[in-house]
Write a protein that holds these residues in place. Structure first.
Motif, PDB file in Angstrom:
ATOM      1  N   VAL A 209       0.836  -1.204   0.000  1.00 22.15           N
ATOM      2  CA  VAL A 209       0.000   0.000   0.000  1.00 22.15           C
ATOM      3  C   VAL A 209       0.868   1.250   0.000  1.00 22.15           C
ATOM      4  O   VAL A 209       1.843   1.349   0.760  1.00 22.15           O
ATOM      5  N   SER A 210       0.506   2.191  -0.861  1.00 23.83           N
ATOM      6  CA  SER A 210       1.113   3.520  -0.844  1.00 23.83           C
ATOM      7  C   SER A 210       0.000   4.550  -0.776  1.00 23.83           C
ATOM      8  O   SER A 210      -1.004   4.440  -1.481  1.00 23.83           O
ATOM      9  N   VAL A 211       0.164   5.549   0.103  1.00 22.84           N
ATOM     10  CA  VAL A 211      -0.819   6.617   0.264  1.00 22.84           C
ATOM     11  C   VAL A 211      -0.206   7.929  -0.201  1.00 22.84           C
ATOM     12  O   VAL A 211       0.898   8.290   0.223  1.00 22.84           O
ATOM     13  N   LEU A 212      -0.896   8.630  -1.071  1.00 23.35           N
ATOM     14  CA  LEU A 212      -0.484   9.968  -1.503  1.00 23.35           C
ATOM     15  C   LEU A 212      -1.352  10.982  -0.772  1.00 23.35           C
ATOM     16  O   LEU A 212      -2.588  10.893  -0.818  1.00 23.35           O
ATOM     17  N   ALA A 213      -0.718  11.956  -0.114  1.00 26.34           N
ATOM     18  CA  ALA A 213      -1.465  12.940   0.675  1.00 26.34           C
ATOM     19  C   ALA A 213      -0.709  14.253   0.729  1.00 26.34           C
ATOM     20  O   ALA A 213       0.526  14.272   0.694  1.00 26.34           O
ATOM     21  N   PRO A 214      -1.423  15.379   0.841  1.00 31.46           N
ATOM     22  CA  PRO A 214      -0.742  16.649   1.107  1.00 31.46           C
ATOM     23  C   PRO A 214      -0.099  16.606   2.493  1.00 31.46           C
ATOM     24  O   PRO A 214      -0.638  15.968   3.408  1.00 31.46           O
ATOM     25  N   ALA A 215       1.023  17.290   2.656  1.00 33.15           N
ATOM     26  CA  ALA A 215       1.674  17.382   3.962  1.00 33.15           C
ATOM     27  C   ALA A 215       2.651  18.542   3.936  1.00 33.15           C
ATOM     28  O   ALA A 215       3.387  18.716   2.962  1.00 33.15           O
ATOM     29  N   ASP A 216       2.652  19.325   4.990  1.00 31.16           N
ATOM     30  CA  ASP A 216       3.622  20.401   5.098  1.00 31.16           C
ATOM     31  C   ASP A 216       5.021  19.823   5.251  1.00 31.16           C
ATOM     32  O   ASP A 216       5.198  18.715   5.780  1.00 31.16           O
ATOM     33  N   GLU A 217       5.996  20.590   4.812  1.00 29.15           N
ATOM     34  CA  GLU A 217       7.390  20.152   4.911  1.00 29.15           C
ATOM     35  C   GLU A 217       7.762  19.905   6.370  1.00 29.15           C
ATOM     36  O   GLU A 217       7.428  20.681   7.259  1.00 29.15           O
ATOM     37  N   GLY A 218       8.417  18.810   6.614  1.00 25.78           N
ATOM     38  CA  GLY A 218       8.842  18.475   7.974  1.00 25.78           C
ATOM     39  C   GLY A 218       7.841  17.644   8.752  1.00 25.78           C
ATOM     40  O   GLY A 218       8.117  17.227   9.881  1.00 25.78           O
ATOM     41  N   THR A 219       6.672  17.379   8.167  1.00 27.96           N
ATOM     42  CA  THR A 219       5.674  16.557   8.845  1.00 27.96           C
ATOM     43  C   THR A 219       6.160  15.111   8.928  1.00 27.96           C
ATOM     44  O   THR A 219       6.515  14.528   7.906  1.00 27.96           O
ATOM     45  N   PRO A 220       6.193  14.519  10.132  1.00 27.51           N
ATOM     46  CA  PRO A 220       6.574  13.101  10.224  1.00 27.51           C
ATOM     47  C   PRO A 220       5.519  12.252   9.515  1.00 27.51           C
ATOM     48  O   PRO A 220       4.324  12.372   9.787  1.00 27.51           O
ATOM     49  N   LEU A 221       5.957  11.399   8.610  1.00 28.94           N
ATOM     50  CA  LEU A 221       5.033  10.578   7.829  1.00 28.94           C
ATOM     51  C   LEU A 221       5.343   9.099   8.028  1.00 28.94           C
ATOM     52  O   LEU A 221       6.509   8.717   8.111  1.00 28.94           O
TER      53      LEU A 221
END
Length: 386
Positions: free
Chosen positions: A35-47
């Protein structure tokens, strides 16, 4: 199976859709899928390792709230790269009717697409107006899921077509097994939600609180969520403000412990809800639930059998109900038992199997779907390059 999931809303801002996508991805991974999830995220957000950032999001008013979405030329390029490199057997997009990564993925993708519709908005003029733009993308969807009958109704009335109803899922065991916290027990009412979003209903609960405290002066209201705490208690008499304890943003573990600890969980939401995942989480934790009688909430609570309902935005009725519950241990225990039985249908063991069955159906008869070049359309809609 190689599965790509698209989350429309920013990963770093908590919300029901983000939690649903996260929990679905982790359930599928545990079941052995890639599984791969594509999502918006601000720079530096732990993912998590399975999430790919599509870049920062911008706030957009949507369905009575403010959603953080990602949409534009650079986003489209990232979507194309993610789809190409992922070589997914099935793409599962969420909220394709919003100007988001999900819509961009529809325009870009080849192969089977499953779409989940979360929004319940029976009078959405924007959705009606956008239909000519959305139609080419929606026609590429192989199967549609709605998280509730009310989300399905919004889809049917505004966009045409139909959907199978599969509710949001919850790890029932995670909430049921949480350890109560002593300082959160004893005459406590719980509320979890964004403090500064009026449709979550905290102002209604604050209006009811003086009446509750007049009858049950030892009651405490525990509030978890982000927002202006001083403004939230601004209309309370000075002497009552110490009966409200703000916990700020809390972890999933503390959320479960809070729901396991409170005597009553109150969901005073005033509208814009298509499901009510927090109600399912509260029932999973064994909390007696009191909720406004929104259609979606009534459905989740089995018409009031698994939780108690009060008239929407009626602070007086809201005040009377927790007073009765706080003084009636037998009624609270009855609601706990009913909620615990009812909530089993929302466990990921059931919900995940239903979603996988949809994937298997669309992949079994999949034909390639041509990608759609919409760069010119993006320009006409007024989106500049990121």
């Amino acid at each position: 199976m190689k599965i790509g999931i698209v989350c429309p809303y920013s990963w770093d801002v908590p919300g029901g859709v983000q939690f649903h996508v996260r929990d679905l991805a982790e359930h599928l991974i545990r079941e052995g899928h890639s599984v791969s999830v594509l999502a918006p995220a601000d720079e530096g957000t732990p993912l998590p390792p399975y999430v790919v950032s599509a870049g920062r999001a911008v706030p957009v008013p949507y369905n009575g709230s403010v959603a953080r979405l990602n949409f534009g030329f650079l986003s489209a390029a990232r979507v194309r790269r993610w789809v190409h490199e992922g070589d997914f057997e099935v793409l599962h997009i969420h909220e394709p009717a919003a100007p988001s990564l999900a819509l961009l993925t529809c325009w870009t993708a080849r192969g089977p697409i499953v779409a989940t519709f979360h929004t319940s908005n029976p009078r959405s003029r924007a959705m009606i107006a956008a239909y000519p733009i959305l139609q080419p993308a929606l026609e590429k969807i192989s199967a549609r899921i709605a998280v509730s009958e009310y989300a399905r109704r919004t889809l049917v009335e505004h966009l045409g077509g139909d959907a199978v109803v599969i509710p949001n899922g919850v790890d029932v065991g995670f909430f049921a097994g949480a350890e109560p916290k002593a300082e959160w027990q004893g005459g406590t009412i719980g509320f979890i939600g964004r403090i500064d979003e009026p449709r979550k209903g905290l102002p209604v609960l604050m209006e009811a609180l003086p009446r509750i405290l007049a009858r049950c002066p030892q009651t405490r209201l525990l509030v978890a969520g982000r927002g202006d705490e001083a403004e939230a208690v601004g209309r309370l008499p000075e002497g009552m403000r110490d009966r409200v304890e703000f916990l700020g943003m809390i972890s999933d573990e503390d959320k479960a412990r809070l729901l396991r600890s409170v005597d009553v969980y109150v969901a005073p939401n005033t509208g814009g809800e298509s499901f009510g995942i927090i109600l399912v989480e509260a029932m999973s934790a064994g909390a007696p639930v009191l909720a406004s009688n929104l259609d979606a909430f009534a459905q989740v609570l089995d018409g009031g059998e698994a939780g108690q309902l009060f008239p929407n935005e009626d602070a007086e009725a809201l005040a009377a109900t927790p007073v009765g519950l706080l003084g009636d241990a037998g009624r609270r225990e009855e609601l706990r038992r009913r909620g615990s039985r009812h909530v089993r249908r929302f466990d990921w063991s059931t919900v995940g199997a239903d979603i996988l069955a949809v994937y298997e159906t669309v992949t079994a008869g999949a034909g390639a779907v041509a990608p759609d070049d919409r760069v010119g359309l993006l320009g006409r809609l007024g989106f500049s390059r990121d």
